[in-house]
Design an enzyme around this catalytic site. Structure first.
Site, PDB file in Angstrom:
ATOM      1  N   SER A  48       0.865  -1.180   0.000  1.00 55.05           N
ATOM      2  CA  SER A  48       0.000   0.000   0.000  1.00 55.05           C
ATOM      3  C   SER A  48       0.901   1.229   0.000  1.00 55.05           C
ATOM      4  O   SER A  48       2.067   1.147   0.421  1.00 55.05           O
ATOM      5  CB  SER A  48      -0.845   0.010   1.278  1.00 55.05           C
ATOM      6  OG  SER A  48      -1.426   1.282   1.498  1.00 55.05           O
ATOM      7  N   TYR A  55      -2.409  -1.382  10.245  1.00 57.38           N
ATOM      8  CA  TYR A  55      -2.398  -1.533   8.788  1.00 57.38           C
ATOM      9  C   TYR A  55      -1.077  -1.037   8.211  1.00 57.38           C
ATOM     10  O   TYR A  55      -0.445  -1.705   7.385  1.00 57.38           O
ATOM     11  CB  TYR A  55      -3.578  -0.755   8.201  1.00 57.38           C
ATOM     12  CG  TYR A  55      -3.750  -0.905   6.703  1.00 57.38           C
ATOM     13  CD1 TYR A  55      -4.457  -1.979   6.174  1.00 57.38           C
ATOM     14  CD2 TYR A  55      -3.227   0.039   5.823  1.00 57.38           C
ATOM     15  CE1 TYR A  55      -4.635  -2.114   4.798  1.00 57.38           C
ATOM     16  CE2 TYR A  55      -3.394  -0.089   4.455  1.00 57.38           C
ATOM     17  CZ  TYR A  55      -4.100  -1.166   3.944  1.00 57.38           C
ATOM     18  OH  TYR A  55      -4.266  -1.302   2.578  1.00 57.38           O
TER      19      TYR A  55
HETATM   20  N1  LIG Z   1      -8.739  -0.088  -1.532  1.00 58.26           N
HETATM   21  C1  LIG Z   1      -7.619   0.604  -1.407  1.00 58.26           C
HETATM   22  O1  LIG Z   1      -7.606   1.842  -1.433  1.00 58.26           O
HETATM   23  C2  LIG Z   1      -6.315  -0.110  -1.194  1.00 58.26           C
HETATM   24  C3  LIG Z   1      -5.125   0.650  -1.256  1.00 58.26           C
HETATM   25  C4  LIG Z   1      -3.914   0.003  -1.072  1.00 58.26           C
HETATM   26  C5  LIG Z   1      -3.881  -1.358  -0.838  1.00 58.26           C
HETATM   27  N2  LIG Z   1      -5.046  -2.073  -0.770  1.00 58.26           N
HETATM   28  C6  LIG Z   1      -4.937  -3.494  -0.497  1.00 58.26           C
HETATM   29  O2  LIG Z   1      -5.533  -4.215  -1.551  1.00 58.26           O
HETATM   30  C7  LIG Z   1      -6.028  -5.457  -1.057  1.00 58.26           C
HETATM   31  C8  LIG Z   1      -7.474  -5.634  -1.468  1.00 58.26           C
HETATM   32  O3  LIG Z   1      -8.234  -4.589  -0.846  1.00 58.26           O
HETATM   33  P1  LIG Z   1      -9.667  -4.123  -1.380  1.00 58.26           P
HETATM   34  O4  LIG Z   1      -9.649  -2.651  -1.396  1.00 58.26           O
HETATM   35  O5  LIG Z   1     -10.039  -4.885  -2.602  1.00 58.26           O
HETATM   36  O6  LIG Z   1     -10.554  -4.557  -0.112  1.00 58.26           O
HETATM   37  P2  LIG Z   1     -11.940  -5.344   0.016  1.00 58.26           P
HETATM   38  O7  LIG Z   1     -12.362  -5.110   1.414  1.00 58.26           O
HETATM   39  O8  LIG Z   1     -12.862  -5.009  -1.091  1.00 58.26           O
HETATM   40  O9  LIG Z   1     -11.473  -6.872  -0.193  1.00 58.26           O
HETATM   41  C9  LIG Z   1     -10.733  -7.534   0.783  1.00 58.26           C
HETATM   42  C10 LIG Z   1     -10.739  -9.010   0.498  1.00 58.26           C
HETATM   43  O10 LIG Z   1     -10.036  -9.669   1.556  1.00 58.26           O
HETATM   44  C11 LIG Z   1     -10.791 -10.769   2.002  1.00 58.26           C
HETATM   45  N3  LIG Z   1     -10.568 -11.044   3.420  1.00 58.26           N
HETATM   46  C12 LIG Z   1     -10.786 -10.222   4.475  1.00 58.26           C
HETATM   47  N4  LIG Z   1     -10.558 -10.876   5.628  1.00 58.26           N
HETATM   48  C13 LIG Z   1     -10.206 -12.143   5.301  1.00 58.26           C
HETATM   49  C14 LIG Z   1      -9.879 -13.300   6.044  1.00 58.26           C
HETATM   50  N5  LIG Z   1      -9.890 -13.313   7.395  1.00 58.26           N
HETATM   51  N6  LIG Z   1      -9.578 -14.432   5.381  1.00 58.26           N
HETATM   52  C15 LIG Z   1      -9.590 -14.458   4.017  1.00 58.26           C
HETATM   53  N7  LIG Z   1      -9.898 -13.395   3.254  1.00 58.26           N
HETATM   54  C16 LIG Z   1     -10.210 -12.252   3.892  1.00 58.26           C
HETATM   55  C17 LIG Z   1     -12.252 -10.358   1.773  1.00 58.26           C
HETATM   56  O11 LIG Z   1     -13.084 -11.519   1.702  1.00 58.26           O
HETATM   57  C18 LIG Z   1     -12.148  -9.606   0.453  1.00 58.26           C
HETATM   58  O12 LIG Z   1     -12.255 -10.509  -0.636  1.00 58.26           O
HETATM   59  C19 LIG Z   1      -5.814  -5.432   0.460  1.00 58.26           C
HETATM   60  O13 LIG Z   1      -4.619  -6.112   0.800  1.00 58.26           O
HETATM   61  C20 LIG Z   1      -5.659  -3.956   0.752  1.00 58.26           C
HETATM   62  O14 LIG Z   1      -4.929  -3.719   1.919  1.00 58.26           O
HETATM   63  C21 LIG Z   1      -6.252  -1.489  -0.943  1.00 58.26           C
END
Ligand SMILES: NC(=O)c1ccc[n+]([C@@H]2O[C@H](COP(=O)([O-])OP(=O)(O)OC[C@H]3O[C@@H](n4cnc5c(N)ncnc54)[C@H](O)[C@@H]3O)[C@@H](O)[C@H]2O)c1
Length: 207
Positions: free
Chosen positions: A145, A158
């Protein structure tokens, strides 16, 4: 040259693929002919996998809780079986967010975020890495991130976990690059996914 990025027929495992960024990355891999195992926390993962299969993609759904190490290991074994014993690509995408001022940040939230966002990706790198090292080929993509570098506000767990993901990626790279395994990380900026619901709501309210 035109086959330089050909990944048709490769086999991938991607966590957190029932929605958000993971769903999009899974779709991207399958559009390029990769047989993909997608992981999700609930039975919904099978419905998502079925939707992908209905589009002609080769997709398997596996239920796994990354907060539970036994569940993770069992899901990995089932995934490898579905992929006929081979894994070429691992995408560690699942993640959670907890927001609270650092002086009040609950330790149980710290534990959950570190377990799901850092420890589970390491264990999956290790499990997949062992298979890839045997084959002398593998691609691991961790999702870090921009908070890996900035630290953010009210997200100490985080930021720490994502900082860890960035350095874990470098550590594995140092050990495995010479043995055929590429370990990389992507550090996205803000994306409008479920993870940012609370943040987006605050922006909507306060501009
Ligand atoms: N959305 C953003 O702005 C952003 C920015 C930087 C990094 N990220 C990273 O990208 C990745 C995806 O994030 P997103 O925005 O799509 O979030 P999201 O909340 O839409 O998806 C998260 C996913 O993780 C899974 N998950 C959560 N807890 C879990 C568990 N205990 N066991 C198995 N699976 C689990 C959920 O089922 C879901 O499919 C993450 O690692 C997040 O930190 C997101």
């Amino acid at each position: 040259m035109k086959d330089l990025f050909d990944i048709k027929g490769r086999k991938a495992l991607i966590t957190g693929a029932t929605r958000g960024l993971g769903w999009g990355m899974a779709e991207g891999l399958m559009e390029y002919g990769v047989e993909t195992v997608i992981w999700g926390t609930s039975e919904k993962v099978e419905a998502v996998a079925q939707e992908f299969r209905d589009r002609g993609f080769c997709c398997h759904g596996i239920t796994a809780d990354l907060g539970n190490r036994e569940s993770l290991k069992a899901a990995f074994v089932r995934s490898i079986e579905r992929l006929d014993g081979k894994i070429d690509i691992l995408v560690n995408c699942a993640g959670i967010q907890r927001r609270c001022p650092s002086e009040e940040f609950p330790m149980e939230d710290w534990d959950a975020v570190l377990e799901i966002n850092l420890t589970a990706p390491f264990e999956l790198c290790q499990l997949a890495g062992r298979e890839m090292l045997k084959a002398g080929y593998g691609k691991i993509i961790n999702i870090a991130s921009m908070q890996s570098f900035f630290g953010g506000f009210t997200i100490p767990a985080y930021a720490s976990a994502k900082g860890g993901v960035a350095l874990l990626t470098k550590a594995l790279c140092n050990e495995w690059a010479g043995r055929g395994i590429n370990v990389n990380a992507i550090a996205p900026g803000y994306m409008a996914t479920e993870m940012n619901t609370a943040l987006l709501e605050r922006i909507r309210l306060f501009g």
